[in-house]
Scaffold this active site. Sequence first.
Site, PDB file in Angstrom:
ATOM      1  N   GLY A  64       0.812  -1.220   0.000  1.00  0.00           N
ATOM      2  CA  GLY A  64       0.000   0.000   0.000  1.00  0.00           C
ATOM      3  C   GLY A  64       0.838   1.258   0.000  1.00  0.00           C
ATOM      4  N   ALA A  65       1.832   1.315  -0.884  1.00  0.00           N
ATOM      5  CA  ALA A  65       2.801   2.417  -0.837  1.00  0.00           C
ATOM      6  C   ALA A  65       2.526   3.536  -1.824  1.00  0.00           C
ATOM      7  CB  ALA A  65       4.211   1.871  -1.080  1.00  0.00           C
ATOM      8  N   GLY A  68      -0.835   7.905   1.029  1.00  0.00           N
ATOM      9  CA  GLY A  68      -0.886   7.959   2.481  1.00  0.00           C
ATOM     10  C   GLY A  68       0.425   7.669   3.175  1.00  0.00           C
ATOM     11  N   ILE A  69       0.327   6.968   4.300  1.00  0.00           N
ATOM     12  CA  ILE A  69       1.490   6.666   5.125  1.00  0.00           C
ATOM     13  C   ILE A  69       2.528   5.869   4.343  1.00  0.00           C
ATOM     14  CG2 ILE A  69       2.273   5.378   7.155  1.00  0.00           C
ATOM     15  CD1 ILE A  69      -0.414   6.054   8.460  1.00  0.00           C
ATOM     16  N   SER A 195      -4.353   0.643  14.210  1.00  0.00           N
ATOM     17  CA  SER A 195      -5.114   1.890  14.331  1.00  0.00           C
ATOM     18  C   SER A 195      -5.658   1.992  15.744  1.00  0.00           C
ATOM     19  CB  SER A 195      -6.266   1.916  13.333  1.00  0.00           C
ATOM     20  OG  SER A 195      -7.151   2.993  13.607  1.00  0.00           O
ATOM     21  N   TYR A 221     -13.869  -2.309  10.496  1.00  0.00           N
ATOM     22  CA  TYR A 221     -12.501  -1.773  10.497  1.00  0.00           C
ATOM     23  C   TYR A 221     -11.834  -1.995  11.851  1.00  0.00           C
ATOM     24  CZ  TYR A 221      -8.640   1.536  10.073  1.00  0.00           C
ATOM     25  OH  TYR A 221      -7.387   2.107  10.058  1.00  0.00           O
TER      26      TYR A 221
END
Length: 260
Positions: A64-65, A68-69, A195, A221
């Site tokens: 997931g690059a 966002g983070i 989270s 989530y």
Amino acid sequence: MGGDSGSTLPGFLVKTLYAGACFGGAACLVVGARQAGRIYKARRRIQELLADVVGAQARVVITGATSGIGRELTEQLLRHPDVSVLVGCRDVQKANRVFVYPDRVFIHRLDLLDPDSVQAFADEAHSFLKGGEPGLRMLVNNAGVMKPPPATKGLDATWQTNFFGPFLLTELLGRFRITELASCAGAVRVVQVSSRLEKRSKLDSDTLEAVDKNQAGDYTYADSKRAMMLWTSVRAQSLAFKSGLFCHAATPGMVDTDLG
């Protein structure tokens, strides 16, 4: 008197609005300056930490690059000349546009909703991490979703992305390393991005049974993130002893990203 009010009121409003705009603009500048200062300090701290742990050649795998983070972390890692990154993402074309670092960024398609894709990426990640000169080895399971489109098949898409996919990727990597531990370049640090919203989780045995029936509920989530934290705490010791994977769960806090 009525005429005087009519002639002076617009001017008064203009002055009031102007003063408010000036004050608001100044406040925005102060907030912006503080935010910029925090970002600068955080980025400088990352470089300081990297300088201590990179070794001859660091190799980091990040899922997931492309936003966002994950994107910020990848860009900061690549500021160090001795760091190479394997990016796992669904949109390979976007990743090729975002990261232009010849010979230091390797992009491989990863769909966490597809177990076959996860297995193929795990094989690629294992080869990547055991190659190169000695140095830092890390897997960052960063990819996550909050409100994904419905999955076309299988389990709930949030659970697949936030828990089952990272779980499978980490366990497969551990299996690969058990069979080839002698040829692996030292330990691998695994960071599961969690989270603080997991505090809202209602996870229990009934929830897990509902997830198995593709009825994830209202706290999907939070439940999926808590599941990741619980699994990490249960498996961390065994994965460290048997395969040299040292697993940690980290909560980044509230971050303004495009989390879908």
